[in-house]
Write a protein that holds these residues in place. Structure first.
Motif, PDB file in Angstrom:
ATOM      1  N   ALA A   1       4.596  -0.288  17.345  1.00  0.00           N
ATOM      2  CA  ALA A   1       4.923  -0.112  15.772  1.00  0.00           C
ATOM      3  C   ALA A   1       3.601  -0.737  15.125  1.00  0.00           C
ATOM      4  N   ALA A   2       2.866  -1.748  15.653  1.00  0.00           N
ATOM      5  CA  ALA A   2       1.712  -2.088  14.797  1.00  0.00           C
ATOM      6  C   ALA A   2       0.722  -1.217  14.856  1.00  0.00           C
ATOM      7  N   LEU A   3       0.497  -0.346  15.683  1.00  0.00           N
ATOM      8  CA  LEU A   3      -0.491   0.767  15.604  1.00  0.00           C
ATOM      9  C   LEU A   3      -0.494   1.631  14.283  1.00  0.00           C
ATOM     10  N   GLN A   4       0.819   1.587  13.490  1.00  0.00           N
ATOM     11  CA  GLN A   4       0.813   2.338  12.453  1.00  0.00           C
ATOM     12  C   GLN A   4       1.033   1.431  11.201  1.00  0.00           C
ATOM     13  N   LYS A   5       0.434   0.168  11.308  1.00  0.00           N
ATOM     14  CA  LYS A   5       0.671  -0.736  10.087  1.00  0.00           C
ATOM     15  C   LYS A   5      -0.213  -0.254   8.932  1.00  0.00           C
ATOM     16  N   GLY A   6       0.326  -0.440   7.862  1.00  0.00           N
ATOM     17  CA  GLY A   6      -0.351   0.160   6.594  1.00  0.00           C
ATOM     18  C   GLY A   6      -0.030   1.493   6.464  1.00  0.00           C
ATOM     19  N   LEU A   7       0.726   2.207   7.041  1.00  0.00           N
ATOM     20  CA  LEU A   7       1.003   3.710   6.863  1.00  0.00           C
ATOM     21  C   LEU A   7       1.261   3.995   5.495  1.00  0.00           C
ATOM     22  N   ALA A   8       2.145   3.492   4.803  1.00  0.00           N
ATOM     23  CA  ALA A   8       2.516   3.673   3.719  1.00  0.00           C
ATOM     24  C   ALA A   8       1.420   3.812   2.430  1.00  0.00           C
ATOM     25  N   PRO A   9       0.759   2.647   2.433  1.00  0.00           N
ATOM     26  CA  PRO A   9      -0.372   2.446   1.537  1.00  0.00           C
ATOM     27  C   PRO A   9      -1.365   3.544   1.810  1.00  0.00           C
ATOM     28  N   ALA A  10      -1.741   3.787   3.275  1.00  0.00           N
ATOM     29  CA  ALA A  10      -2.656   4.757   3.695  1.00  0.00           C
ATOM     30  C   ALA A  10      -2.365   6.252   3.471  1.00  0.00           C
ATOM     31  N   LEU A  11      -0.917   6.582   3.396  1.00  0.00           N
ATOM     32  CA  LEU A  11      -0.609   7.872   2.912  1.00  0.00           C
ATOM     33  C   LEU A  11      -0.815   7.997   1.321  1.00  0.00           C
ATOM     34  N   LEU A  12      -0.379   6.968   0.551  1.00  0.00           N
ATOM     35  CA  LEU A  12      -0.659   7.059  -0.613  1.00  0.00           C
ATOM     36  C   LEU A  12      -1.992   7.015  -1.182  1.00  0.00           C
ATOM     37  N   TYR A  13      -2.893   6.466  -0.511  1.00  0.00           N
ATOM     38  CA  TYR A  13      -4.088   6.298  -0.778  1.00  0.00           C
ATOM     39  C   TYR A  13      -4.874   7.762  -0.440  1.00  0.00           C
ATOM     40  N   GLN A  14      -4.646   8.272   0.565  1.00  0.00           N
ATOM     41  CA  GLN A  14      -5.129   9.274   0.873  1.00  0.00           C
ATOM     42  C   GLN A  14      -4.620  10.621  -0.048  1.00  0.00           C
ATOM     43  N   PHE A  15      -3.399  10.574  -0.404  1.00  0.00           N
ATOM     44  CA  PHE A  15      -2.709  11.729  -1.394  1.00  0.00           C
ATOM     45  C   PHE A  15      -3.595  11.623  -2.781  1.00  0.00           C
ATOM     46  N   LEU A  16      -3.832  10.339  -3.252  1.00  0.00           N
ATOM     47  CA  LEU A  16      -4.511   9.985  -4.426  1.00  0.00           C
ATOM     48  C   LEU A  16      -5.811  10.267  -4.450  1.00  0.00           C
ATOM     49  N   MET A  17      -6.805   9.597  -3.571  1.00  0.00           N
ATOM     50  CA  MET A  17      -7.983   9.821  -3.355  1.00  0.00           C
ATOM     51  C   MET A  17      -8.459  11.241  -3.047  1.00  0.00           C
ATOM     52  N   ASN A  18      -7.941  11.660  -1.773  1.00  0.00           N
ATOM     53  CA  ASN A  18      -8.413  13.105  -1.564  1.00  0.00           C
ATOM     54  C   ASN A  18      -7.870  14.224  -2.466  1.00  0.00           C
ATOM     55  N   GLY A  19      -6.726  13.872  -3.055  1.00  0.00           N
ATOM     56  CA  GLY A  19      -6.274  14.833  -3.941  1.00  0.00           C
ATOM     57  C   GLY A  19      -7.193  15.075  -5.168  1.00  0.00           C
TER      58      GLY A  19
ATOM     59  N   ALA B   1      -8.596  -2.036  22.617  1.00  0.00           N
ATOM     60  CA  ALA B   1      -7.997  -2.254  21.459  1.00  0.00           C
ATOM     61  C   ALA B   1      -6.423  -1.608  21.285  1.00  0.00           C
ATOM     62  N   PHE B   2      -6.339  -0.388  21.634  1.00  0.00           N
ATOM     63  CA  PHE B   2      -5.158   0.296  21.504  1.00  0.00           C
ATOM     64  C   PHE B   2      -4.161  -0.336  22.348  1.00  0.00           C
ATOM     65  N   ILE B   3      -4.593  -0.849  23.726  1.00  0.00           N
ATOM     66  CA  ILE B   3      -3.734  -1.259  24.732  1.00  0.00           C
ATOM     67  C   ILE B   3      -3.400  -2.901  24.418  1.00  0.00           C
ATOM     68  N   THR B   4      -4.339  -3.415  23.695  1.00  0.00           N
ATOM     69  CA  THR B   4      -4.278  -4.838  23.333  1.00  0.00           C
ATOM     70  C   THR B   4      -3.208  -5.046  22.156  1.00  0.00           C
ATOM     71  N   ILE B   5      -3.315  -4.285  21.056  1.00  0.00           N
ATOM     72  CA  ILE B   5      -2.621  -4.112  19.983  1.00  0.00           C
ATOM     73  C   ILE B   5      -1.000  -3.877  20.432  1.00  0.00           C
ATOM     74  N   GLY B   6      -0.842  -2.555  21.138  1.00  0.00           N
ATOM     75  CA  GLY B   6       0.485  -2.172  21.650  1.00  0.00           C
ATOM     76  C   GLY B   6       1.063  -3.279  22.400  1.00  0.00           C
ATOM     77  N   LYS B   7       0.286  -4.106  23.457  1.00  0.00           N
ATOM     78  CA  LYS B   7       1.176  -5.067  24.098  1.00  0.00           C
ATOM     79  C   LYS B   7       1.257  -6.223  23.364  1.00  0.00           C
ATOM     80  N   VAL B   8       0.353  -6.875  22.596  1.00  0.00           N
ATOM     81  CA  VAL B   8       0.712  -8.070  21.729  1.00  0.00           C
ATOM     82  C   VAL B   8       1.646  -7.950  20.370  1.00  0.00           C
ATOM     83  N   ASP B   9       1.137  -7.120  19.597  1.00  0.00           N
ATOM     84  CA  ASP B   9       1.812  -6.912  18.333  1.00  0.00           C
ATOM     85  C   ASP B   9       2.857  -5.806  18.490  1.00  0.00           C
ATOM     86  N   GLY B  10       2.998  -4.742  19.604  1.00  0.00           N
ATOM     87  CA  GLY B  10       3.952  -3.804  19.569  1.00  0.00           C
ATOM     88  C   GLY B  10       3.518  -2.579  19.193  1.00  0.00           C
TER      89      GLY B  10
END
Length: 296
Positions: free
Chosen positions: A60-78, A49-58
């Motif tokens: 950067a796609a492996l860090q998709k959703g990073l901004a909401p993920a960080l916000l969610y982690q700060f709120l939920m786990n905080g 999956a890592f190789i496929t996503i990196g090859k086809v989507d690029g």
């Protein structure tokens, strides 16, 4: 201060584990409500999956959703870790003999987790939609095109932001109670047997590793349910078109994909939840030690 330290610890872990969250999300959506062997498997395993996503989507796609993920982690786990830390520091989780009470520990972890997860549910939904987005040749699940909470709110109103929220509660209830109970109990056990010094980072690391295994085994079926409820297509009123609720997801998945369908992506789940649990609990515990040693 406990809430701030907890949120920062979770964000630190998220920076490293978000690519695994992308892989896990797509593997859980792959072959949705299709019998094994009747669909094309774009992602054969975590590494493929890592190789496929990196090859086809690029890459950067492996860090998709990073901004909401960080916000969610700060709120939920905080909220989750901060609340649990305050209750634990107050001595409310210990028996008269000074040992951790597993039932109280699990209940506190569960209630704190549910509160944080419900408040952060809209952010988690956007994160799921973004991480599922892929090029057509490797796309799985429904492909949402919106990019932000405002898009969902404009289409379905304020209530639409919390669509699927009930599906995430069992996931967090089971995961949070298992995680914090096993973490505290393991630390308590090793401290009593003097395997490591009380403030040693090795004590935190081993307890985190034990906790991560327990969390993945207990939480994966509910994680699959949560991902599918959040990502299902909706009608004009924002009502899901594939599932009516948590039980419906479990029944349909078991009926069409078999019992192992509820454990789809368990490898990705461990590679993601394992490091995330270890890192977040490690950062959280070490920040608390530093704070109570040098500041408070």
């Amino acid at each position: 201060m406990d809430f701030l330290m907890s949120g920062l610890a979770a964000c630190g872990a998220c920076l490293f584990t978000n690519p695994l969250e992308v892989v896990k999300t797509r593997m859980q959506l792959q072959g949705e409500l299709q019998s094994p062997g009747t669909y094309q498997r774009h992602y054969k395993n975590v590494f493929h999956a890592f190789i496929t996503i990196g090859k086809v989507d690029g890459l950067a796609a492996l860090q998709k959703g990073l901004a909401p993920a960080l916000l969610y982690q700060f709120l939920m786990n905080g909220i989750r870790l901060g609340t649990y830390g305050l209750v634990e520091a107050g001595g409310y989780l210990h028996t008269a003999e000074g040992t951790v009470n597993p039932a109280l520990s699990a209940a506190t972890g569960a209630l704190a987790g549910i509160t944080g997860a419900y408040l952060g549910s809209p952010i988690y939904m956007v994160k799921t939609h973004l991480q599922a987005q892929a090029a057509s040749e490797i796309a799985v699940g429904y492909q949402y095109k919106h990019q932000a909470l405002t898009d969902i709110a404009q289409k379905h109103g304020l209530v639409g932001l919390w669509r699927g929220a009930m599906g995430c509660l069992p996931r967090v209830f089971v995961g949070s109670s298992t995680q914090l109970c096993t973490f505290s109990s393991t630390k308590d056990f090793m401290t009593q047997w003097e395997i490591f010094p009380p403030q040693s980072w090795k004590l935190t690391l081993v307890a985190s590793m034990v906790s991560s295994i327990a969390v993945v085994l207990a939480m994966t079926p509910f994680d699959v349910v949560s991902t599918r409820l959040y990502n299902q297509p909706t009608d004009a009123q924002g009502k899901g078109l594939m599932y009516r609720g948590i039980l419906d997801v479990l029944l349909q998945t078991a009926r069409t994909e078999g019992i192992f369908g509820m454990y789809k992506g368990i490898g990705a789940s461990y590679f993601r939840l394992g490091p995330h649990t270890i890192l977040s609990l490690f950062f959280w515990d070490q920040l608390r030690i530093l704070y109570y040693t040098y500041i408070k």
